[in-house]
Design an enzyme around this catalytic site. Structure first.
Site, mmCIF file in Angstrom:
data_model
loop_
_atom_site.group_PDB
_atom_site.id
_atom_site.type_symbol
_atom_site.label_atom_id
_atom_site.label_comp_id
_atom_site.label_asym_id
_atom_site.label_seq_id
_atom_site.Cartn_x
_atom_site.Cartn_y
_atom_site.Cartn_z
ATOM 1 N N LYS A 1 -3.349 -3.333 -9.706
ATOM 2 C CA LYS A 1 -2.887 -2.065 -9.147
ATOM 3 C C LYS A 1 -4.079 -1.121 -9.140
ATOM 4 O O LYS A 1 -4.632 -0.807 -10.189
ATOM 5 C CB LYS A 1 -1.751 -1.509 -10.005
ATOM 6 C CG LYS A 1 -1.151 -0.249 -9.453
ATOM 7 C CD LYS A 1 0.161 0.091 -10.149
ATOM 8 C CE LYS A 1 0.762 1.345 -9.542
ATOM 9 N NZ LYS A 1 2.039 1.702 -10.159
ATOM 10 N N GLN B 1 0.849 -1.156 0.000
ATOM 11 C CA GLN B 1 0.000 0.000 0.000
ATOM 12 C C GLN B 1 0.892 1.214 0.000
ATOM 13 O O GLN B 1 1.601 1.472 0.961
ATOM 14 C CB GLN B 1 -0.867 -0.057 1.259
ATOM 15 C CG GLN B 1 -1.961 0.949 1.295
ATOM 16 C CD GLN B 1 -2.934 0.643 2.422
ATOM 17 O OE1 GLN B 1 -3.008 -0.479 2.909
ATOM 18 N NE2 GLN B 1 -3.658 1.641 2.840
ATOM 19 N N GLY B 2 0.889 1.928 -1.113
ATOM 20 C CA GLY B 2 1.725 3.115 -1.196
ATOM 21 C C GLY B 2 0.870 4.361 -1.147
ATOM 22 O O GLY B 2 -0.332 4.293 -0.905
ATOM 23 N N ALA B 3 1.506 5.506 -1.377
ATOM 24 C CA ALA B 3 0.763 6.755 -1.350
ATOM 25 C C ALA B 3 -0.184 6.839 -2.530
ATOM 26 O O ALA B 3 -1.253 7.418 -2.454
ATOM 27 C CB ALA B 3 1.744 7.921 -1.391
ATOM 28 N N ASP C 1 11.158 6.543 -12.468
ATOM 29 C CA ASP C 1 11.394 6.166 -11.076
ATOM 30 C C ASP C 1 12.263 4.911 -11.033
ATOM 31 O O ASP C 1 11.880 3.895 -10.474
ATOM 32 C CB ASP C 1 10.046 5.923 -10.380
ATOM 33 C CG ASP C 1 10.205 5.718 -8.886
ATOM 34 O OD1 ASP C 1 11.246 6.117 -8.340
ATOM 35 O OD2 ASP C 1 9.297 5.144 -8.270
#
Lengths: 256, 206
Positions: free
Chosen positions: A34, A13-15, A143
């Site tokens: 996702k 769980q990311g931002a 990234d």
């Protein structure tokens, strides 16, 4: 858009997004879902547009990459209104986990350090090649970190009868790193661009990520650059630009 | 035997019945009934020569059922079966999608799919299967990737799914005189499969 419960196991769980493991269409097709959930603090219209835009651009990049021949997860299904992408499941450790295990393993007195080094060199060579390919089709990852590079066992290598899992398997003596492919994941910040500046910044981001996490990284990153130089068709200009980027940092325009 | 499936991420009462036929003799009849909108012939009849794997038609069904159940999206063709044929298409042109991915009067092979809501009182599995296997006059073969690939027309697939960029880097490097490992047949099929699934998935974004 009402949130819909996802049928699968929550992995991360990311931002920006939640990532689930599940299956697509048939029980024997593992997949990764996702989802970009709505952010209640954002204006509803803006939120929907941002979610949709990011979801669409990521799906397009993944598809472009994969079909042009750079390894990344294949897109199976997109629901851009709910911000969902269903994509191929990549089995294998991230380069980050692998490097950590390698370096821990190398400090073990029982292990032969040379052996590990040879394998790391082969891996770095492979990473450079993969990034070179990516830049040759004018895609900027945006990234590039070691967590966004995965190692996938080559399916038809024929040497192993059962699939090996986890990074420990990669360290075992009889596994050659040449049986592994480097797979790029997470194109959430990616874009299509043929500018040397963007490509150089991509490399610079990876360099920073490398140097800050791995003590022996300078030598390893040099191997990546060397491999990039030999494999990427437009590498000369990009590497020259990288020198400039190193001096001034990532932001050229100094806006924002 | 027809294949019966219910798909993950969809309500479990939706079921697919799929059967693949070769040496079909009544394609012209089936085609005319579709044009006449005869409800007895409400099936997704797909031309298997544009299929590269068994996931491809199932993925089209998945999209069709999801659009059917989503009040914000909804169907853009008369029913979930025509929507399945339309979902095989990488573009928004409905007429083209029927012509390219549906059957023609001269089709010699047909993939028939029936999508049903099993919670309806009128649903009967044995009746559905019986009707599915008798509606197409031909030899039923297994619905699996191996049998589908015997029928695939690669030229059509590459044209309809606009796959001219496939494997672009390797070709570029080869042109520059580098040694590129040849892909095994299985890998090449797998690449084609994901390229087609990707083209279908990205239709809504075009």
């Amino acid at each position: 858009m009402p949130p819909r419960p996802i049928d699968g196991t929550l992995l991360k769980q990311g931002a920006e997004a939640h990532v689930y493991r599940s299956t697509f269409l048939l029980p024997n097709v593992p997949c990764l879902i996702k989802v970009r959930p709505t952010k209640p603090y954002r204006h509803a219209t803006l939120d929907m547009r941002l979610t949709k835009h990011r979801c669409v651009s990521e799906a397009r990049l993944l598809n472009r990459c994969r079909s042009m021949g750079v390894l990344c997860p294949a897109v199976y299904f997109v629901d851009e209104k709910r911000g969902e992408i269903i994509m191929e499941w990549i089995e294998g450790p991230s380069v980050r986990d692998f490097l950590h295990d390698c370096i821990d393993g190398a400090s073990d007195p029982g292990k032969e350090e040379d052996n590990v080094d040879v394998r790391l060199d082969a891996l770095m060579e492979n990473i450079g090649q993969t990034i070179g390919k990516l830049h040759d089709i004018d895609i900027i990852h945006g990234d590039l970190t070691t967590s966004n590079l995965m190692l996938k066992h080559r399916e038809n290598s024929g040497t192993t009868s059962e699939p090996q899992q986890g990074s420990q398997a990669l360290l075992t003596a009889d596994t050659s790193l040449l049986d592994f492919d480097v797979v790029l994941i997470d194109f959430g910040l990616g874009q299509v661009s043929n500018s040397d500046e963007d490509k150089a910044v991509d490399l610079y981001v990876l360099e920073r990520a490398f140097l800050s996490t791995h003590p022996r990284a300078t030598r390893l990153f040099d191997i990546i650059l060397d491999s990039y130089k030999r494999n990427c068709l437009g590498s000369a200009v990009v590497l020259r630009r990288l020198q400039e980027v190193r001096l001034r940092g990532r932001k050229k325009s100094m806006v924002g | 035997m027809p294949t019966t499936l219910s798909l993950p991420h969809l309500p479990s009462n939706y079921r697919l019945h799929i059967a693949l036929f070769t040496s079909v003799t009544n394609a012209a009849h089936l085609h005319s009934q579709l044009l006449a909108k005869n409800p007895e012939y409400e099936y997704a009849f797909i031309d298997p020569s544009i299929l590269v794997s068994h996931l491809q038609p199932i993925s089209a069904c998945f999209r069709a059922i999801r659009d059917l159940l989503d009040p914000d999206v909804g169907l853009r063709t008369p029913n979930v079966h025509s929507e399945t044929v339309f979902s095989l298409s990488p573009t928004h042109n409905i007429t083209d999608s029927y012509r390219r991915f549906g059957i023609s009067p001269s089709s010699a092979a047909v993939l028939a799919i029936k999508i049903l809501d099993t919670s309806l009182a009128s649903y009967s599995e044995s009746n559905t299967l019986e009707r599915l296997t008798s509606i197409v006059e031909g030899t039923e073969v297994d619905f699996d990737t191996k049998d589908i690939r015997k029928l695939t027309d690669l030229i059509k697939v590459k044209k309809y799914y606009k796959l001219k960029d496939m494997g672009y880097v390797d070709q570029l490097y080869k042109k520059k005189g580098r040694n590129i490992e040849e892909k095994s047949e299985e890998e090449a099929w797998r690449d084609l499969e994901v390229a087609v699934l990707g083209a279908m998935a990205l239709r809504s974004l075009v």
